[in-house]
Write a protein that holds these residues in place. Structure first.
Motif, PDB file in Angstrom:
ATOM      1  N   ILE A  43      -6.835  -0.830 -40.998  1.00 59.25           N
ATOM      2  CA  ILE A  43      -7.281  -1.434 -39.753  1.00 59.25           C
ATOM      3  C   ILE A  43      -8.532  -2.271 -39.986  1.00 59.25           C
ATOM      4  CG2 ILE A  43      -6.294   0.414 -38.359  1.00 59.25           C
ATOM      5  CD1 ILE A  43      -9.193   1.425 -37.885  1.00 59.25           C
ATOM      6  N   ASN A  44      -8.819  -3.115 -39.013  1.00 60.96           N
ATOM      7  CA  ASN A  44     -10.037  -3.919 -39.003  1.00 60.96           C
ATOM      8  C   ASN A  44     -10.901  -3.436 -37.841  1.00 60.96           C
ATOM      9  OD1 ASN A  44      -9.090  -5.470 -41.136  1.00 60.96           O
ATOM     10  ND2 ASN A  44      -8.156  -6.963 -39.782  1.00 60.96           N
ATOM     11  N   LEU A  45     -12.204  -3.473 -38.052  1.00 54.58           N
ATOM     12  CA  LEU A  45     -13.146  -2.990 -37.047  1.00 54.58           C
ATOM     13  C   LEU A  45     -14.118  -4.103 -36.674  1.00 54.58           C
ATOM     14  CD1 LEU A  45     -14.097  -0.430 -35.537  1.00 54.58           C
ATOM     15  CD2 LEU A  45     -15.506   0.103 -37.524  1.00 54.58           C
ATOM     16  N   TYR A  46     -14.201  -4.372 -35.368  1.00 48.95           N
ATOM     17  CA  TYR A  46     -15.135  -5.358 -34.832  1.00 48.95           C
ATOM     18  C   TYR A  46     -16.141  -4.581 -33.992  1.00 48.95           C
ATOM     19  CZ  TYR A  46     -16.982  -9.030 -31.808  1.00 48.95           C
ATOM     20  OH  TYR A  46     -17.815  -9.883 -31.115  1.00 48.95           O
ATOM     21  N   VAL A  47     -17.443  -4.723 -34.320  1.00 51.06           N
ATOM     22  CA  VAL A  47     -18.484  -3.969 -33.622  1.00 51.06           C
ATOM     23  C   VAL A  47     -19.572  -4.921 -33.146  1.00 51.06           C
ATOM     24  CG1 VAL A  47     -20.195  -2.131 -33.805  1.00 51.06           C
ATOM     25  CG2 VAL A  47     -18.067  -1.961 -35.098  1.00 51.06           C
ATOM     26  N   GLU A  48     -19.811  -4.914 -31.839  1.00 53.75           N
ATOM     27  CA  GLU A  48     -20.943  -5.648 -31.266  1.00 53.75           C
ATOM     28  C   GLU A  48     -22.061  -4.638 -31.012  1.00 53.75           C
ATOM     29  OE1 GLU A  48     -20.214  -7.940 -27.729  1.00 53.75           O
ATOM     30  OE2 GLU A  48     -18.514  -8.969 -28.647  1.00 53.75           O
ATOM     31  N   LEU A  49     -23.214  -4.878 -31.611  1.00 57.16           N
ATOM     32  CA  LEU A  49     -24.390  -4.047 -31.370  1.00 57.16           C
ATOM     33  C   LEU A  49     -25.291  -4.791 -30.398  1.00 57.16           C
ATOM     34  CD1 LEU A  49     -25.158  -3.012 -35.062  1.00 57.16           C
ATOM     35  CD2 LEU A  49     -23.944  -1.672 -33.327  1.00 57.16           C
ATOM     36  N   GLU A  50     -25.580  -4.159 -29.266  1.00 56.23           N
ATOM     37  CA  GLU A  50     -26.444  -4.788 -28.271  1.00 56.23           C
ATOM     38  C   GLU A  50     -27.525  -3.786 -27.869  1.00 56.23           C
ATOM     39  OE1 GLU A  50     -25.484  -5.657 -23.855  1.00 56.23           O
ATOM     40  OE2 GLU A  50     -24.947  -7.462 -24.982  1.00 56.23           O
ATOM     41  N   ASN A  51     -28.765  -4.126 -28.147  1.00 56.83           N
ATOM     42  CA  ASN A  51     -29.878  -3.203 -27.887  1.00 56.83           C
ATOM     43  C   ASN A  51     -29.634  -1.832 -28.507  1.00 56.83           C
ATOM     44  OD1 ASN A  51     -31.311  -5.133 -26.279  1.00 56.83           O
ATOM     45  ND2 ASN A  51     -29.912  -4.664 -24.602  1.00 56.83           N
ATOM     46  N   PHE A  52     -29.035  -1.839 -29.698  1.00 56.23           N
ATOM     47  CA  PHE A  52     -28.720  -0.590 -30.392  1.00 56.23           C
ATOM     48  C   PHE A  52     -30.006   0.061 -30.880  1.00 56.23           C
ATOM     49  CE2 PHE A  52     -27.253   1.509 -34.444  1.00 56.23           C
ATOM     50  CZ  PHE A  52     -26.647   2.583 -33.810  1.00 56.23           C
ATOM     51  N   GLU A  53     -30.161   1.346 -30.566  1.00 56.18           N
ATOM     52  CA  GLU A  53     -31.370   2.087 -30.917  1.00 56.18           C
ATOM     53  C   GLU A  53     -31.118   3.209 -31.914  1.00 56.18           C
ATOM     54  OE1 GLU A  53     -33.071   3.463 -27.255  1.00 56.18           O
ATOM     55  OE2 GLU A  53     -32.966   1.479 -26.347  1.00 56.18           O
ATOM     56  N   GLY A  54     -29.900   3.284 -32.452  1.00 60.08           N
ATOM     57  CA  GLY A  54     -29.617   4.315 -33.441  1.00 60.08           C
ATOM     58  C   GLY A  54     -28.858   5.494 -32.842  1.00 60.08           C
ATOM     59  N   TRP A  55     -29.168   6.690 -33.340  1.00 53.64           N
ATOM     60  CA  TRP A  55     -28.433   7.879 -32.983  1.00 53.64           C
ATOM     61  C   TRP A  55     -29.323   8.824 -32.198  1.00 53.64           C
ATOM     62  CZ3 TRP A  55     -28.335   4.966 -37.217  1.00 53.64           C
ATOM     63  CH2 TRP A  55     -27.104   4.407 -37.589  1.00 53.64           C
ATOM     64  N   GLU A  56     -28.738   9.463 -31.206  1.00 50.39           N
ATOM     65  CA  GLU A  56     -29.489  10.344 -30.319  1.00 50.39           C
ATOM     66  C   GLU A  56     -30.025  11.578 -31.041  1.00 50.39           C
ATOM     67  OE1 GLU A  56     -27.921  12.665 -26.603  1.00 50.39           O
ATOM     68  OE2 GLU A  56     -28.245  10.557 -26.073  1.00 50.39           O
ATOM     69  N   ASP A  57     -29.231  12.071 -31.987  1.00 48.46           N
ATOM     70  CA  ASP A  57     -29.637  13.288 -32.695  1.00 48.46           C
ATOM     71  C   ASP A  57     -29.005  13.306 -34.088  1.00 48.46           C
ATOM     72  OD1 ASP A  57     -26.906  14.248 -32.456  1.00 48.46           O
ATOM     73  OD2 ASP A  57     -27.391  14.867 -30.424  1.00 48.46           O
ATOM     74  N   PRO A  58     -29.459  14.205 -34.965  1.00 42.56           N
ATOM     75  CA  PRO A  58     -28.903  14.257 -36.325  1.00 42.56           C
ATOM     76  C   PRO A  58     -27.398  14.536 -36.353  1.00 42.56           C
ATOM     77  CG  PRO A  58     -30.950  15.495 -36.208  1.00 42.56           C
ATOM     78  CD  PRO A  58     -30.589  15.103 -34.796  1.00 42.56           C
ATOM     79  N   LYS A  59     -26.873  15.309 -35.397  1.00 38.45           N
ATOM     80  CA  LYS A  59     -25.442  15.587 -35.380  1.00 38.45           C
ATOM     81  C   LYS A  59     -24.650  14.306 -35.147  1.00 38.45           C
ATOM     82  CE  LYS A  59     -21.790  18.552 -33.927  1.00 38.45           C
ATOM     83  NZ  LYS A  59     -20.848  17.883 -34.760  1.00 38.45           N
ATOM     84  N   SER A  60     -25.141  13.420 -34.305  1.00 49.11           N
ATOM     85  CA  SER A  60     -24.456  12.138 -34.063  1.00 49.11           C
ATOM     86  C   SER A  60     -24.421  11.293 -35.332  1.00 49.11           C
ATOM     87  CB  SER A  60     -25.153  11.363 -32.944  1.00 49.11           C
ATOM     88  OG  SER A  60     -25.117  12.073 -31.744  1.00 49.11           O
ATOM     89  N   LEU A  61     -25.528  11.274 -36.058  1.00 55.52           N
ATOM     90  CA  LEU A  61     -25.565  10.535 -37.319  1.00 55.52           C
ATOM     91  C   LEU A  61     -24.601  11.161 -38.326  1.00 55.52           C
ATOM     92  CD1 LEU A  61     -26.702   8.311 -39.100  1.00 55.52           C
ATOM     93  CD2 LEU A  61     -28.643   9.808 -39.608  1.00 55.52           C
ATOM     94  N   TRP A  62     -24.542  12.482 -38.369  1.00 53.18           N
ATOM     95  CA  TRP A  62     -23.621  13.183 -39.268  1.00 53.18           C
ATOM     96  C   TRP A  62     -22.172  12.840 -38.905  1.00 53.18           C
ATOM     97  CZ3 TRP A  62     -23.064  14.800 -43.820  1.00 53.18           C
ATOM     98  CH2 TRP A  62     -22.043  15.659 -44.178  1.00 53.18           C
ATOM     99  N   ASP A  63     -21.855  12.781 -37.616  1.00 49.40           N
ATOM    100  CA  ASP A  63     -20.507  12.412 -37.188  1.00 49.40           C
ATOM    101  C   ASP A  63     -20.151  10.999 -37.642  1.00 49.40           C
ATOM    102  OD1 ASP A  63     -19.938  14.856 -36.041  1.00 49.40           O
ATOM    103  OD2 ASP A  63     -20.469  14.234 -34.018  1.00 49.40           O
ATOM    104  N   GLU A  64     -21.138  10.107 -37.643  1.00 48.27           N
ATOM    105  CA  GLU A  64     -20.930   8.742 -38.142  1.00 48.27           C
ATOM    106  C   GLU A  64     -20.512   8.783 -39.620  1.00 48.27           C
ATOM    107  OE1 GLU A  64     -21.243   4.464 -38.383  1.00 48.27           O
ATOM    108  OE2 GLU A  64     -21.556   5.654 -36.590  1.00 48.27           O
ATOM    109  N   PHE A  65     -21.225   9.587 -40.406  1.00 45.03           N
ATOM    110  CA  PHE A  65     -20.899   9.715 -41.824  1.00 45.03           C
ATOM    111  C   PHE A  65     -19.520  10.335 -42.025  1.00 45.03           C
ATOM    112  CE2 PHE A  65     -25.653   9.748 -42.554  1.00 45.03           C
ATOM    113  CZ  PHE A  65     -25.677   8.489 -43.109  1.00 45.03           C
ATOM    114  N   LYS A  66     -19.188  11.361 -41.247  1.00 42.86           N
ATOM    115  CA  LYS A  66     -17.877  12.007 -41.375  1.00 42.86           C
ATOM    116  C   LYS A  66     -16.754  11.023 -41.086  1.00 42.86           C
ATOM    117  CE  LYS A  66     -17.997  15.501 -38.654  1.00 42.86           C
ATOM    118  NZ  LYS A  66     -17.929  16.754 -37.888  1.00 42.86           N
ATOM    119  N   LEU A  67     -16.906  10.257 -40.022  1.00 46.44           N
ATOM    120  CA  LEU A  67     -15.893   9.265 -39.657  1.00 46.44           C
ATOM    121  C   LEU A  67     -15.761   8.220 -40.764  1.00 46.44           C
ATOM    122  CD1 LEU A  67     -13.950   8.249 -37.398  1.00 46.44           C
ATOM    123  CD2 LEU A  67     -15.860   6.912 -36.532  1.00 46.44           C
ATOM    124  N   SER A  68     -16.895   7.766 -41.280  1.00 46.69           N
ATOM    125  CA  SER A  68     -16.886   6.757 -42.348  1.00 46.69           C
ATOM    126  C   SER A  68     -16.230   7.283 -43.615  1.00 46.69           C
ATOM    127  CB  SER A  68     -18.318   6.320 -42.660  1.00 46.69           C
ATOM    128  OG  SER A  68     -18.884   5.691 -41.549  1.00 46.69           O
TER     129      SER A  68
END
Length: 119
Positions: A43-68
């Protein structure tokens, strides 16, 4: 916050991310990625970041890594449209470690990004 955008073609997952990503966002995102990969393989992924401030907590960042990591080889192209230098740097750094073609675009280049991801 995570929002789905209109697809440019079937194997493209198009999203808009703003503010901080949280667990609820990943609960929406995981099934969409899983479903799209199951249906189309690569698949191809298109991502628009608008006023992106990162991750709310470490678990959210970890979920990003797991998905990746889980879909490391399922992505063919990734177009990131962002407005901050650190987003551009992170995109370019990802390109060195990911087999997908990853490209950064400024907000003024949205149409170019959409065309590139659909080629």
């Amino acid at each position: 916050m995570f929002d789905l955008l209109e697809k440019t073609q079937e194997n493209v997952l198009a999203t808009k991310i703003s503010g901080k990503l949280n667990q609820s966002d990943y609960n929406q995102m995981f099934p969409l990625v899983e479903e799209t990969v199951a249906k189309y393989g690569k698949i191809n992924l298109y991502v628009e970041l608008e006023n992106f401030e990162g991750w709310e907590d470490p678990k959210s960042l970890w979920d990003e890594f797991k998905l990746s990591f889980k879909h490391y080889t399922d992505l063919e192209k990734v177009a990131i449209v962002g407005e901050k230098k650190w987003e551009e740097f992170a995109t370019k750094a990802s390109d060195f470690v990911n087999p997908a073609k990853i490209k950064y675009f400024s907000p003024e280049q949205k149409e170019e990004a959409k065309n590139w991801i659909s080629e």
